[in-house]
Design an enzyme around this catalytic site. Sequence first.
Site, PDB file in Angstrom:
ATOM      1  CD  GLN A 293      -3.694   1.014  -3.440  1.00 14.19           C
ATOM      2  OE1 GLN A 293      -3.183   1.934  -3.276  1.00 14.19           O
ATOM      3  NE2 GLN A 293      -3.537  -0.025  -2.093  1.00 14.19           N
TER       4      GLN A 293
ATOM      5  CG  ASP B 263      -1.825   1.176   1.003  1.00 11.33           C
ATOM      6  OD1 ASP B 263      -2.653   1.200  -0.001  1.00 11.33           O
ATOM      7  OD2 ASP B 263      -2.200   1.851   2.264  1.00 11.33           O
TER       8      ASP B 263
ATOM      9  CB  SER C 254      -5.769   3.414  -0.912  1.00  9.62           C
ATOM     10  OG  SER C 254      -4.290   3.478  -0.861  1.00  9.62           O
TER      11      SER C 254
END
Length: 289
Positions: free
Chosen positions: A281, A207, A231
Amino acid sequence: MTTEPDPTATVLDILRLEDDPATPDLFTGRSLPQPRGRVFGGQVLAQALLAAGRTVPDSRLPHSLHGYFLRAGDVREPIAFAVERLRDGRSFSARRTHALQGGEAILSMIASFQEDQPGLDYADAMPTGIPGPDEVRSAHDLLSGIDHPVAKFWTQEAAFDVRHVGGAIYLDPPVEPVGQQAVWFRSRGPVPDDQLLHRALLAYACDQVMLEPILRRAGRSWRTQGLSIASLDHAMWWHRDVRVDDWLLYVQSTPSAQGGRGLGAARVFTQDGTLVASVAQEGMVRFPD
């Protein structure tokens, strides 16, 4: 003589969840301090996976997860992880985990776990010609002399040694606006021999850089004035066992951006070229007019 804290050990401590003796499949976790006071998405994703993993047999490891980041979390407040047992089959188990603060979900994740089984086995090869981690400057090298909370976090508190092939975009935009990058990662301290934990830490680490190819393609850096980035969702597939305390190469790209959103993709290789995971993502990425 004082000893500097091991940032990896700090993260490992944060990832230790507490059982709720009164409620089965409910766990509680804490958060790492962050410069902006918001829970790091990779942290809550890793904790949600570990909570789900506590409800399946040890012989079943996660092979995929799909999660949505729903609200910003507050690092000052504990997080409750409620696990729902969706299915237990002969080979696979499915779990849904909601991460909750103040009774509201900040993350919703579904993960699937599988017994180790024989079967078809092939993988893409790692790209050639990429410099090794010893030939690439680290975030610590680039940011250690900067008196700023974010720079101090990356150099003193970040659990992973991050090394961008071809230069990072922490401070300056890329030389060329391309949508690809390669990044070496390794935890800055040892990690116990627990494959579930290593897979959760890989989700944690991913991430940090998954949306960077979007910034590169736009010719921007993290220091862009007025940048708004977050995100939105995260998908991950583990193909083989992984160790995050060995060097891993993230080969990244961005196939599309539109509507204030961009998609980042990555393949994760060991230093000897074994493909261990694939990641995608989508994030909100907005620049000032």
